[in-house]
Design an enzyme around this catalytic site. Structure first.
Site, PDB file in Angstrom:
ATOM      1  N   CYS A 213       0.886  -1.157   0.000  1.00  0.00           N
ATOM      2  CA  CYS A 213       0.000   0.000   0.000  1.00  0.00           C
ATOM      3  C   CYS A 213       0.923   1.205   0.000  1.00  0.00           C
ATOM      4  CB  CYS A 213      -0.903   0.016   1.232  1.00  0.00           C
ATOM      5  SG  CYS A 213      -1.861   1.543   1.351  1.00  0.00           S
TER       6      CYS A 213
ATOM      7  N   CYS B 282      -0.493   4.357   2.268  1.00  0.00           N
ATOM      8  CA  CYS B 282      -0.518   4.261   3.735  1.00  0.00           C
ATOM      9  C   CYS B 282      -0.128   2.834   4.119  1.00  0.00           C
ATOM     10  CB  CYS B 282      -1.865   4.681   4.308  1.00  0.00           C
ATOM     11  SG  CYS B 282      -3.302   4.005   3.467  1.00  0.00           S
ATOM     12  N   SER B 283      -1.054   2.052   4.636  1.00  0.00           N
ATOM     13  CA  SER B 283      -0.678   0.689   5.046  1.00  0.00           C
ATOM     14  C   SER B 283      -1.868  -0.256   4.956  1.00  0.00           C
ATOM     15  CB  SER B 283      -0.126   0.706   6.474  1.00  0.00           C
ATOM     16  OG  SER B 283      -1.075   1.292   7.348  1.00  0.00           O
ATOM     17  N   CYS B 284      -2.739  -0.088   3.942  1.00  0.00           N
ATOM     18  CA  CYS B 284      -3.913  -0.949   3.778  1.00  0.00           C
ATOM     19  C   CYS B 284      -3.479  -2.415   3.719  1.00  0.00           C
ATOM     20  CB  CYS B 284      -4.669  -0.575   2.506  1.00  0.00           C
ATOM     21  SG  CYS B 284      -5.361   1.093   2.599  1.00  0.00           S
TER      22      CYS B 284
END
Lengths: 89, 196
Positions: free
Chosen positions: B104, B107-109
């Site tokens: 991602c 962000c950090s999906c």
């Protein structure tokens, strides 16, 4: 702009918007191929501004690394909302 | 206030915002920890491993999983409905010609409901910025060297979908049962930064 279908060649928007966007910078102004329609969701860019908006199609769009970075033999598949696309390529 | 705050600047800001929200009655004391615990409850890479093992032994399940993962997950007692809304899951299968790897970049999906909290390197700026541009080198740093003619497909979780890699079944495992196969599946294997 009518919805796109799997296999369509599309071009992403190149403008740098003032606020939040889920169109990654590296994928702006690039040409790719819709590989799947991934449902329908309100545009995250608008939701981040607190706007209540209607859902719109979301697509898996596949790019050749060479078209994004000028090098590389891999592909990058990005998930983009309809509004991130400028139109057919 | 929630626990486990570091002393970094961002932690101080988060703590300040949290204190304001509590002071104004918008958050109950400790509510953030409770919500995080609830969200992460049951989320572990063992779930992903179970899905993979079933797909290895059941060709019909594999086909259904790749076509519509959300519809197939209940067959192994799982779902993507752990959060505020059910998230769409897309499973991508490695084979001899193509290797998938997930990131991602924004962000950090990550499929927390299925794999639990993401590893810290997955959230690092280095991984997120480099794996889209030069996945072969990044994979080599993880110890994954692919044949030159294996195509690499990077998936950027930039919108509503979450992804999971279906790794290739290791050689010499024909005699193993489903539970033993699941034990071979690693978290990195489910992200695409390891082979099994």
């Amino acid at each position: 702009m009518t919805p796109f279908a799997t296999g369509d060649r599309v071009r992403t928007r190149s403008a740098d918007p003032a606020g939040h966007t889920r169109l990654p910078r590296y994928a702006r102004g690039a040409t790719g191929t819709v590989v799947q329609v991934a449902g329908s969701h309100p545009l995250a860019d608008d939701r981040a501004r607190g706007l209540v908006v209607d859902p719109q199609p979301v697509y898996h769009v596949r790019f050749a690394a060479r078209d994004l970075f000028g090098a590389g033999d891999h592909t990058v598949t990005v998930e983009l909302w309809h509004d991130h696309l400028e139109g057919p390529a | 206030m929630s626990e486990d705050h570091g002393s970094s600047l961002i932690s101080a800001r988060v703590r300040h915002v949290e204190a304001l929200l509590e002071a104004r009655g918008l958050l109950a004391d400790g509510e953030i920890d409770t919500r995080i615990d609830e969200f992460a409850a049951g989320g572990t890479p063992a779930n992903g491993a179970r899905v993979v093992a079933r797909a290895w032994v059941d060709a019909g399940f594999r086909e259904r999983l790749l076509a519509d993962a959300n519809a197939a997950l209940p067959e192994v007692g799982l779902s993507m409905a752990g959060g505020l809304q059910e998230q769409r899951l897309k499973v991508v299968a490695n084979d001899v010609d193509e290797h998938h790897v997930l990131v991602c970049t924004l962000c950090s999906c990550y499929p927390i409901a299925l794999l639990g909290p993401s590893p810290s390197w997955y959230k690092s700026e280095a991984y997120r910025s480099r794996v889209v541009r030069d996945p072969r080198s990044v994979l080599a740093e993880f110890g994954v060297t692919l044949p030159a003619d294996t195509r690499i497909s990077v998936w950027d979780a930039s919108a509503e979908s979450r992804y999971m890699v279906l790794p290739r079944r290791p050689e010499g495992t024909a005699a193993l049962e489903e539970a033993a196969l699941a034990a071979l599946v690693t978290r990195k294997g489910l992200i695409g930064t390891a082979l099994l």
